[in-house]
Motif scaffolding. Structure first.
Motif, mmCIF file in Angstrom:
data_model
loop_
_atom_site.group_PDB
_atom_site.id
_atom_site.type_symbol
_atom_site.label_atom_id
_atom_site.label_comp_id
_atom_site.label_asym_id
_atom_site.label_seq_id
_atom_site.Cartn_x
_atom_site.Cartn_y
_atom_site.Cartn_z
ATOM 1 N N VAL A 1 0.870 -1.186 0.000
ATOM 2 C CA VAL A 1 0.000 0.000 0.000
ATOM 3 C C VAL A 1 0.902 1.229 0.000
ATOM 4 O O VAL A 1 1.724 1.402 0.907
ATOM 5 N N GLN B 1 1.305 5.624 -1.037
ATOM 6 C CA GLN B 1 0.581 6.866 -1.247
ATOM 7 C C GLN B 1 0.472 7.146 -2.744
ATOM 8 O O GLN B 1 1.360 6.786 -3.525
ATOM 9 N N HIS B 2 -0.616 7.809 -3.092
ATOM 10 C CA HIS B 2 -0.897 8.081 -4.492
ATOM 11 C C HIS B 2 0.276 8.780 -5.181
ATOM 12 O O HIS B 2 0.639 8.455 -6.308
ATOM 13 N N SER C 1 -6.600 0.843 -7.364
ATOM 14 C CA SER C 1 -6.949 2.042 -6.609
ATOM 15 C C SER C 1 -7.642 1.636 -5.320
ATOM 16 O O SER C 1 -8.550 0.805 -5.333
ATOM 17 N N GLN D 1 -8.421 2.824 -0.847
ATOM 18 C CA GLN D 1 -8.671 3.944 0.055
ATOM 19 C C GLN D 1 -8.355 3.505 1.474
ATOM 20 O O GLN D 1 -8.786 2.426 1.907
ATOM 21 N N GLY D 2 -7.586 4.334 2.195
ATOM 22 C CA GLY D 2 -7.267 4.009 3.581
ATOM 23 C C GLY D 2 -8.491 4.151 4.469
ATOM 24 O O GLY D 2 -9.273 5.080 4.306
ATOM 25 N N GLU E 1 -8.626 8.563 2.425
ATOM 26 C CA GLU E 1 -8.040 9.167 1.229
ATOM 27 C C GLU E 1 -7.623 8.071 0.266
ATOM 28 O O GLU E 1 -7.289 6.952 0.678
ATOM 29 N N ASN F 1 -5.408 5.797 -1.896
ATOM 30 C CA ASN F 1 -4.028 5.331 -1.980
ATOM 31 C C ASN F 1 -3.997 4.251 -3.051
ATOM 32 O O ASN F 1 -4.979 4.055 -3.784
ATOM 33 N N THR G 1 -2.835 0.221 -4.054
ATOM 34 C CA THR G 1 -2.388 -1.097 -3.609
ATOM 35 C C THR G 1 -1.778 -1.831 -4.803
ATOM 36 O O THR G 1 -2.389 -1.911 -5.875
ATOM 37 N N CYS H 1 9.272 5.592 -1.884
ATOM 38 C CA CYS H 1 8.132 5.939 -1.024
ATOM 39 C C CYS H 1 8.569 6.814 0.137
ATOM 40 O O CYS H 1 9.473 6.456 0.893
ATOM 41 N N GLY I 1 2.976 6.430 5.601
ATOM 42 C CA GLY I 1 4.014 5.829 4.752
ATOM 43 C C GLY I 1 5.340 5.698 5.467
ATOM 44 O O GLY I 1 5.371 5.761 6.677
#
Ligand code: 2BA
Length: 108
Positions: free
Chosen positions: A7, A9-10, A31, A33-34, A39, A41, A43, A64, A94
């Motif tokens: 996972v 961050q975008h 795509s 979402q946490g 938000e 993120n 995977t 990252c 992250g």
């Protein structure tokens, strides 16, 4: 064989995917979402032989970053009519959250 679930961050996703692909790893990008920040993120699913797990993790580590986010908690219920704005909560997100699972790969 291992399935690595990452996972990220975008903002970091494109670089990670590009680097993994350049190193000949196969990647599926989903795509997501946490649950905490709600938000978007990303995977990543990466299936590799056991001796490539560290290679994948090293690439993820290179791209990252840890970022600080501030979350506004819900305001407390006012009991006497007074309003106390709640202080934003600082959260470190992250670099990446990584799960390594035993896997079997079948292609039909
Ligand atoms: P979120 O669930 O949106 O979490 C974002 C960040 O909020 C987390 O960063 C962590 O610093 C904080 N956080 C999460 N849950 C919390 C809680 N109950 N109390 C206080 N702070 C909390 P990271 O740990 O770097 O996680 C980034 C994203 O990775 C998460 O986004 C989630 O989508 C995924 N993730 C992290 N740990 C996971 C786990 N054990 N299982 C599944 N997904 C996970």
């Amino acid at each position: 064989m291992k399935l690595i679930i990452v996972v990220v961050q975008h903002q970091d996703a494109a670089e990670v995917v590009d680097s993994l692909t350049a190193a000949s790893y196969r990647v599926t990008r989903i795509s997501s979402q946490g649950g905490f920040l709600r938000e978007g993120n990303v995977t990543l699913l990466i299936s590799v032989d056991d001796d490539h797990v560290n290679g994948v993790i090293n690439i993820v580590r290179q791209h990252c970053s840890t970022r600080t986010r501030y979350v506004s908690p819900m305001p407390p219920i006012a009991e006497s009519g007074e309003f106390y704005p709640p202080a934003p909560l600082e959260v470190q997100v992250g670099g990446a959250t990584i799960f390594v699972l035993n896997a079997q790969s079948l292609r039909l």
